[in-house]
Each structure stands twice: as structure tokens, then as C-alpha cells.
Scaffold this motif. Structure first.
Motif, PDB file in Angstrom:
ATOM      1  N   ILE A 292       0.859  -1.185   0.000  1.00 20.99           N
ATOM      2  CA  ILE A 292       0.000   0.000   0.000  1.00 20.99           C
ATOM      3  C   ILE A 292       0.891   1.229   0.000  1.00 20.99           C
ATOM      4  O   ILE A 292       1.778   1.369   0.858  1.00 20.99           O
ATOM      5  CB  ILE A 292      -0.936   0.022   1.226  1.00 20.99           C
ATOM      6  CG1 ILE A 292      -1.937  -1.135   1.145  1.00 20.99           C
ATOM      7  CG2 ILE A 292      -1.676   1.353   1.322  1.00 20.99           C
ATOM      8  CD1 ILE A 292      -2.906  -1.178   2.306  1.00 20.99           C
ATOM      9  N   ASP A 293       0.674   2.120  -0.960  1.00 19.05           N
ATOM     10  CA  ASP A 293       1.425   3.369  -1.049  1.00 19.05           C
ATOM     11  C   ASP A 293       0.648   4.484  -0.369  1.00 19.05           C
ATOM     12  O   ASP A 293      -0.558   4.635  -0.591  1.00 19.05           O
ATOM     13  CB  ASP A 293       1.679   3.745  -2.511  1.00 19.05           C
ATOM     14  CG  ASP A 293       2.520   2.705  -3.236  1.00 19.05           C
ATOM     15  OD1 ASP A 293       3.349   2.061  -2.570  1.00 19.05           O
ATOM     16  OD2 ASP A 293       2.346   2.543  -4.460  1.00 19.05           O
ATOM     17  N   ASP A 294       1.348   5.283   0.461  1.00  8.33           N
ATOM     18  CA  ASP A 294       0.688   6.404   1.115  1.00  8.33           C
ATOM     19  C   ASP A 294       0.849   7.673   0.288  1.00  8.33           C
ATOM     20  O   ASP A 294       1.465   7.675  -0.775  1.00  8.33           O
ATOM     21  CB  ASP A 294       1.230   6.596   2.532  1.00  8.33           C
ATOM     22  CG  ASP A 294       2.739   6.848   2.553  1.00  8.33           C
ATOM     23  OD1 ASP A 294       3.289   7.284   1.525  1.00  8.33           O
ATOM     24  OD2 ASP A 294       3.367   6.608   3.602  1.00  8.33           O
ATOM     25  N   ASP A 295       0.286   8.780   0.779  1.00  8.13           N
ATOM     26  CA  ASP A 295       0.320  10.041   0.041  1.00  8.13           C
ATOM     27  C   ASP A 295       1.716  10.636  -0.029  1.00  8.13           C
ATOM     28  O   ASP A 295       1.997  11.478  -0.881  1.00  8.13           O
ATOM     29  CB  ASP A 295      -0.638  11.054   0.690  1.00  8.13           C
ATOM     30  CG  ASP A 295      -2.091  10.594   0.636  1.00  8.13           C
ATOM     31  OD1 ASP A 295      -2.412   9.819  -0.296  1.00  8.13           O
ATOM     32  OD2 ASP A 295      -2.890  11.003   1.506  1.00  8.13           O
ATOM     33  N   CYS A 296       2.609  10.219   0.867  1.00  8.99           N
ATOM     34  CA  CYS A 296       3.974  10.756   0.886  1.00  8.99           C
ATOM     35  C   CYS A 296       4.914   9.999  -0.051  1.00  8.99           C
ATOM     36  O   CYS A 296       6.092  10.351  -0.152  1.00  8.99           O
ATOM     37  CB  CYS A 296       4.522  10.710   2.309  1.00  8.99           C
ATOM     38  SG  CYS A 296       3.556  11.666   3.496  1.00  8.99           S
ATOM     39  N   GLY A 297       4.415   8.968  -0.724  1.00  9.43           N
ATOM     40  CA  GLY A 297       5.248   8.212  -1.645  1.00  9.43           C
ATOM     41  C   GLY A 297       5.909   7.004  -1.031  1.00  9.43           C
ATOM     42  O   GLY A 297       6.614   6.264  -1.720  1.00  9.43           O
ATOM     43  N   SER A 298       5.725   6.763   0.268  1.00 14.47           N
ATOM     44  CA  SER A 298       6.312   5.598   0.918  1.00 14.47           C
ATOM     45  C   SER A 298       5.368   4.404   0.787  1.00 14.47           C
ATOM     46  O   SER A 298       4.184   4.552   0.502  1.00 14.47           O
ATOM     47  CB  SER A 298       6.584   5.891   2.397  1.00 14.47           C
ATOM     48  OG  SER A 298       7.470   6.973   2.534  1.00 14.47           O
ATOM     49  N   SER A 299       5.924   3.216   1.001  1.00 15.58           N
ATOM     50  CA  SER A 299       5.159   1.988   0.831  1.00 15.58           C
ATOM     51  C   SER A 299       5.160   1.197   2.133  1.00 15.58           C
ATOM     52  O   SER A 299       6.160   1.175   2.858  1.00 15.58           O
ATOM     53  CB  SER A 299       5.739   1.129  -0.293  1.00 15.58           C
ATOM     54  OG  SER A 299       5.752   1.837  -1.520  1.00 15.58           O
ATOM     55  N   ALA A 300       4.027   0.549   2.405  1.00 13.42           N
ATOM     56  CA  ALA A 300       3.914  -0.374   3.529  1.00 13.42           C
ATOM     57  C   ALA A 300       3.593  -1.748   2.975  1.00 13.42           C
ATOM     58  O   ALA A 300       2.782  -1.882   2.056  1.00 13.42           O
ATOM     59  CB  ALA A 300       2.825   0.082   4.503  1.00 13.42           C
ATOM     60  N   PHE A 301       4.228  -2.802   3.537  1.00 11.98           N
ATOM     61  CA  PHE A 301       4.096  -4.146   3.004  1.00 11.98           C
ATOM     62  C   PHE A 301       3.436  -5.057   4.036  1.00 11.98           C
ATOM     63  O   PHE A 301       3.755  -5.007   5.225  1.00 11.98           O
ATOM     64  CB  PHE A 301       5.463  -4.691   2.596  1.00 11.98           C
ATOM     65  CG  PHE A 301       6.164  -3.825   1.596  1.00 11.98           C
ATOM     66  CD1 PHE A 301       5.722  -3.775   0.279  1.00 11.98           C
ATOM     67  CD2 PHE A 301       7.229  -3.036   1.973  1.00 11.98           C
ATOM     68  CE1 PHE A 301       6.358  -2.963  -0.637  1.00 11.98           C
ATOM     69  CE2 PHE A 301       7.867  -2.218   1.060  1.00 11.98           C
ATOM     70  CZ  PHE A 301       7.423  -2.176  -0.259  1.00 11.98           C
TER      71      PHE A 301
END
Length: 423
Positions: free
Chosen positions: A306-315
Motif C-alpha cells: 500500500i502506497d501512502d500520500d507521501c510516496g512511501s510503501s507499507a508491506f
């Protein structure tokens, strides 16, 4: 694995209707305003609206529609799930919209009369295209006939043209490999893989080669290979501010035998990472240590990002009836939540991320125990429903939906291939 030169599909034989600007789309409104309004229709519902009138059929079949949709904010596009239940050359892929619970059938991929049983291919979305790469299949021209061969073929489905297009083949044939799309540079990177087929639980070759595909040039280029052979692995694109990394997690390399007879894979518990650069593609590989202990699980589960609004990703990983989140600093998978409705271990489950939520999909029987009529049971027998348990990581809440599935044969999430696309 050579393929016929023709890349026609059933949908490409029908001429695309010409968009006549003199025809009114919506009475009382300028055509540009009406076109903008129609572009907000959920994509799976578009085919139903084409029969409204000639002007709508022409517009909803035109390239202008996709162009208008992609000019809007990315989050306003329909985030759809694409499911390949079997070999895409003989079984239609389907799009599913979890917001409207609607399904849309896509045309089958161009087939090769000599090749059958394609599986373990990769499907990835980039822009208004779905790419189908590699896989493992049987070839009637090879010997022995019962030995699967890896494929180097590459196709993509264009939502602009509504047809399949043949692309340049990969440098090395492969199936069961890691794959990730890089939207910023319009490239796709693949790593590892082998020749394993779903009919054989422990067989096939392994490889370590890595290559990258340039969409604009339609060409593949070799990169530094993995530190060791790795098949059945997962590829992830990690973005953090201005940096991008390609992670290859899990998979198997060597094998051992039980009682000197049965081959058993030795699964990796670690990952390898390559820093991606804009000028030369990528740097050197670095090793990330074991992400779980040997007593915790045998192998990596299904992964969703899942990509957040800041451009980082969570797995996140689906491990039985639990969802785990990957914590990069301690290099551990930690429990995030538990499924409200447990899934029996003998049932297969699908796991994807859509619209910032995690979707866990399982099939249900097509009839309930309250159906006492034997005729009703006979009519509905084999008609399945899919239950989707949806988890929101930010709100830490669960909800569920149920949808009828259009598949003729029962869907097996262990062998089907899925990807998501915004269109």
C-alpha cells in the motif's frame, strides 16, 4: 519459446467506431463537458452504457475516454483487480471493481497452437496497460512432451485500443519470478525464476539473471544478476522520498530429499535489494538478513503493498488467518490483525491491496443451507460466490462484501495470477 507472428484477438477484429464530433453526447451540454461527465463512469460499467446510443458507443469505445480518465487525479481512477484464472490464451481474464461489485471480461491473449498450460507467469500494470510476462508451459515441439519449458514471451493488454499487443521477448525465458513496475521511468524489472509448473510441486530449474524492460523502446536489457539462484520469489518496489529500491523476497533455491526419494525445496527467509538509479538502471545487490525464524513459518506468504500520500510503501503478508506488517528497521514481520472470519487451511485465499485497503478473498458455496428445494440446489450448484474481508490499516477496521463470480470453473487462488490496475 517462439510464437506466431499474428497478435490479433477477438476484440481486434471489430473495427473501432469513428468518433463524430457533430453528434451530441448529452442534449443541452457541450460535448467536452458531456465527455468529462461520462469519463467518471466506473470502468466495468462502460460496456453496459455503450448500447445507449450511437454517440455514446463511439465515445466509450474511443481513445479519448482513456486519455480523459488518466488526465484526472490518479486516486479518482477506478482501482480494479484483474484475475487470470488459468492460461490466459484459453481462459478470459476478468476485471473486478470492489466498489460496484461488477465484473468485466477481457479478451483472451493470443494463443500459440503448439503451447498449452501456461502458468506461473507475471502480470503487472503500468499506465493503461496490463503486461503478461514469461511463465511455464508445455510445448508440443519439445521432447519429452511431459516436461514444462519456461517462456520468454511478453504481451500487454491496451485499454486504449482494447486489444492485446505482442512485445519483444525477454532475454531469458523464466517463470515463478520476481517482477515490479517502475511508473516514474516507465520500466519493468524482473529477477530470478525457473521452469517450475503448477502440475509438479517440486521440480524445475532455478536462475539468477535480472533484466529490465524499457516500455518506450520495447527492449530488454540485462542487469547484475542475483547473488544466488532464486525462484518462486516476490518482487517489490520500495520508494522513500527520492530513493527507489527493488526488493526480492523469499523464494527457493536449493533442494533436499526426504528418505532419499522425495525432493523438498529449501526456502529462503531473507531478501536481496538493488538500488535503482535513473542513469544506469541499478546498482549492486545487498543482502537483507532473515526476516523470520525457522520455527515461525516455512516460507513467505502472499504479499500486498500500500502506497501512502507521501510516496512511501507499507508491506503486508497473509500468513494463514493473520495479516503481518513488515517493519524495515528491525527487519521483522509483526502481527497487524487477524481475519474476523477464519479461512479453513484447505481453502485457498487471494490477497491484494485496492484503494488503500487489504482484500482477503475466499470462495463460498453458491447456495445456502436454507435452500430446501432440490431443484434450486441443482440450478445453483457450481455457481460460486466470493467473500472479501477488507482491512483498513490506517483505521484498523474490518468490513466484508460478497460478490458472485463469473468463472465457469472453480477459481484456485493458489494457481491463479492477479494484479491491480487504475484505469
Amino acid at each position: 519459446m517462439p510464437l506466431p507472428s499474428s497478435s490479433s484477438s477477438p476484440s481486434s477484429t471489430r473495427p473501432r467506431p469513428r468518433l463524430d464530433q457533430s453528434r451530441t453526447l448529452i442534449p443541452g451540454l457541450p460535448n467536452d463537458v458531456a465527455a468529462l461527465i461520462l469519463s467518471f463512469v466506473p470502468y466495468p460499467q462502460i460496456s453496459r452504457l455503450k448500447s445507449t446510443c450511437k454517440s455514446w458507443y463511439a465515445f466509450l469505445s474511443s481513445k479519448t475516454l482513456i486519455s480523459l480518465r488518466h488526465k484526472r487525479n490518479r486516486n479518482s481512477l477506478s482501482h480494479l483487480l484483474c484475475i487470470f484464472p488459468q492460461d490466459p490464451s484459453i481462459s478470459n481474464p476478468y476485471l473486478f471493481d470492489p466498489e460496484t461489485l461488477s465484473w468485466l471480461s477481457l479478451p483472451p491473449m493470443p494463443c500459440n497452437p503448439h503451447v498449452y498450460g501456461l502458468c506461473n507467469f507475471a502480470a503487472v500494470a503500468l499506465g493503461p496497460y496490463i503486461y503478461v510476462l514469461g511463465g511455464s508451459a508445455f510445448d508440443t515441439r519439445s521432447y519429452p512432451l511431459d516436461r514444462p519449458m519456461p517462456s520468454s514471451s511478453a504481451f500487454r493488454y491496451s485499454f486504449v485500443k482494447s486489444t492485446w499487443e505482442r512485445l519483444s521477448p525477454m532475454l531469458s525465458p523464466r517463470g515463478s519470478f520476481a517482477c515490479a513496475a517502475m511508473p516514474g521511468s516507465n520500466q519493468i524489472i524482473v529477477a530470478g525464476g525457473g521452469s517450475r509448473h503448477t502440475l509438479f510441486s517440486a521440480a524445475g530449474s532455478r536462475m539468477s539473471s535480472v533484466e529490465i524492460y524499457d516500455v518506450e523502446r520495447d527492449e530488454w536489457r540485462a542487469m547484475d544478476g542475483l547473488p544466488r539462484f532464486r525462484a518462486g520469489c516476490v518482487g517489490l518496489l520500495v520508494r522513500n522520498e527520492q530513493e527507489r529500491e527493488f526488493w526480492v523476497m523469499g523464494g527457493y533455491g536449493g533442494s533436499r530429499t526426504v528418505s532419499g526419494i522425495l525432493p523438498v525445496d529449501e526456502y529462503y527467509r531473507d531478501a536481496v535489494v538493488m538500488e535503482l538509479r535513473n542513469n544506469d538502471g541499478g546498482g549492486k545487490w545487498r543482502l537483507v538478513g532473515d526476516m523470520w525464524g525457522q520455527e515461525e513459518r516455512a516460507k513467505l506468504g502472499k504479499i500486498a503493498a500500500i502506497d501512502d500520500d507521501c510516496g512511501s510503501s507499507a508491506f503486508f503478508m497473509l500468513d494463514g488467518n493473520q495479516i503481518l506488517r513488515y517493519e524495515m528497521a528491525p527487519n521483522l514481520w509483526q502481527k497487524e490483525s487477524t481475519l474476523p472470519r477464519r479461512v479453513p487451511c484447505e481453502k485457498s485465499s487471494g490477497f491484494v491491496a485496492l484503494n488503500g485497503e487489504l482484500h482477503v478473498m475466499t470462495l463460498l458455496e453458491g447456495f445456502s443451507s436454507s435452500d430446501t428445494s432440490s431443484q434450486t440446489r441443482k440450478q445453483r450448484k457450481g455457481n460460486k460466490s466470493m467473500m472479501i474481508q477488507i482491512y483498513h490499516p490506517m483505521k484498523r477496521t474490518w468490513r466484508s462484501i460478497v460478490s458472485r463470480v463469473p468463472f465457469i470453473k472453480e477459481l484456485d487462488f493458489r494457481t491463479s495470477v492477479m494484479c491491480t490496475i487504475r484505469v
